[in-house]
Write a protein that holds these residues in place. Sequence first.
Motif, mmCIF file in Angstrom:
data_model
loop_
_atom_site.group_PDB
_atom_site.id
_atom_site.type_symbol
_atom_site.label_atom_id
_atom_site.label_comp_id
_atom_site.label_asym_id
_atom_site.label_seq_id
_atom_site.Cartn_x
_atom_site.Cartn_y
_atom_site.Cartn_z
ATOM 1 N N GLU A 7 0.825 -1.209 0.000
ATOM 2 C CA GLU A 7 0.000 0.000 0.000
ATOM 3 C C GLU A 7 0.860 1.261 0.000
ATOM 4 O O GLU A 7 0.548 2.231 -0.693
ATOM 5 N N PHE A 8 1.950 1.223 0.738
ATOM 6 C CA PHE A 8 2.826 2.393 0.797
ATOM 7 C C PHE A 8 3.462 2.646 -0.569
ATOM 8 O O PHE A 8 3.501 3.786 -1.040
ATOM 9 N N ALA A 10 2.330 1.815 -3.483
ATOM 10 C CA ALA A 10 1.299 2.284 -4.407
ATOM 11 C C ALA A 10 0.963 3.753 -4.152
ATOM 12 O O ALA A 10 0.876 4.557 -5.091
ATOM 13 N N ASN A 11 0.791 4.103 -2.896
ATOM 14 C CA ASN A 11 0.417 5.482 -2.554
ATOM 15 C C ASN A 11 1.517 6.474 -2.900
ATOM 16 O O ASN A 11 1.239 7.612 -3.301
ATOM 17 N N GLU A 12 2.774 6.057 -2.743
ATOM 18 C CA GLU A 12 3.903 6.949 -3.002
ATOM 19 C C GLU A 12 4.410 6.865 -4.444
ATOM 20 O O GLU A 12 5.345 7.566 -4.820
ATOM 21 N N ARG A 13 3.809 5.977 -5.240
ATOM 22 C CA ARG A 13 4.203 5.788 -6.646
ATOM 23 C C ARG A 13 5.684 5.420 -6.765
ATOM 24 O O ARG A 13 6.446 5.994 -7.561
ATOM 25 N N THR A 58 10.021 10.780 2.069
ATOM 26 C CA THR A 58 9.583 9.391 1.908
ATOM 27 C C THR A 58 9.925 8.575 3.143
ATOM 28 O O THR A 58 9.089 7.807 3.651
ATOM 29 N N ARG A 61 7.576 9.631 6.051
ATOM 30 C CA ARG A 61 6.211 9.097 5.923
ATOM 31 C C ARG A 61 6.186 7.599 6.178
ATOM 32 O O ARG A 61 5.260 7.083 6.812
ATOM 33 N N ASP A 65 4.007 5.939 9.276
ATOM 34 C CA ASP A 65 2.986 4.913 9.025
ATOM 35 C C ASP A 65 3.361 3.596 9.686
ATOM 36 O O ASP A 65 2.511 2.902 10.264
ATOM 37 N N GLN A 239 2.573 15.953 -10.018
ATOM 38 C CA GLN A 239 1.572 15.889 -8.956
ATOM 39 C C GLN A 239 0.597 17.056 -9.024
ATOM 40 O O GLN A 239 -0.538 16.952 -8.563
#
Length: 299
Positions: A7-8, A10-13, A58, A61, A65, A239
């Motif tokens: 998930e991380f 994917a969210n951070e691309r 990065t 974050r 998380d 972005q």
Amino acid sequence: MDLFLDEFIANERLDGSFRGLVSRAYMPIAEKILSWKAEKGGPLVVAINGAQGTGKSTLSRFLSDFFRVSAGLNACVLSLDDIYKSKADRLALAERVHPLLATRGVPGTHDTDLGINLIKTFTCGEVGSVQIPRFRKEIDDRAEISEGYSVSLPVDIVLFEGWCVSARAESGASLSEAINEFEAESDEGGVWRNYVNGCLEAAYRDLFALVDHTIMLRVPSFDCILKWRMEQEEKLRSQCELLTDGAKHHFMLEAELRYFIAHFERLTRWMLKDMPSFAELILDFNEDRSYKNLMIKDG
């Protein structure tokens, strides 16, 4: 852990190589921070220092998380960028002291009192929430209050990230000679660089004194920063493509970035020399931004 990491990413691309960085560097860093937290008991403030493009945001974050998911800890990220003075305040400072202080970035262009108050609020143990400002680089100014974000209190771990977090002042003698063409032309008398260094000796020292431990993300050399910062600018551009206020945004071309980065050269080179003597964790990168080494000072 696999689901969290999926998930991380994917969210951070991020691409698949990020998994290797997590296993070799991010997880050992997380484990060390948790050991510091256990030793201290109370709220912990960790500085994450690194030049432009090293991945400070990065890492911050990820850690925030991860601590929440794995340990049930409330970890918040405070970016040095978000306590920049407003454009109007910087223009007033530029008029009063030196024109170069209109450009955000160097010590002297942040609201250190705000930073101190925020960290003290995070760590005071009170229950509630606090509103954090947000600085938008694409408009070079603070965002509207409604665009800020809220942090729940109390905070267990503060991750204070920024390019010069924990930096110490240079000796006065080292400021006598310009370090690059930019300083020679724009700060011939040394007023700007002496003011910046004076801020590190005073207000920023008080701010950074709130830090318990320092992590340094170290570039191989100053010369890598332009390339990495160009990549960061392209990411920011992509972005913002879908935002409605696109006409207000400005993204730097290479010539503009060279001029902008020259503002940071003196302090960046000084931190590369000075900070390894006291940073407890040092994450090194190769010139292509790939992982090189993690140094953990257990002593």
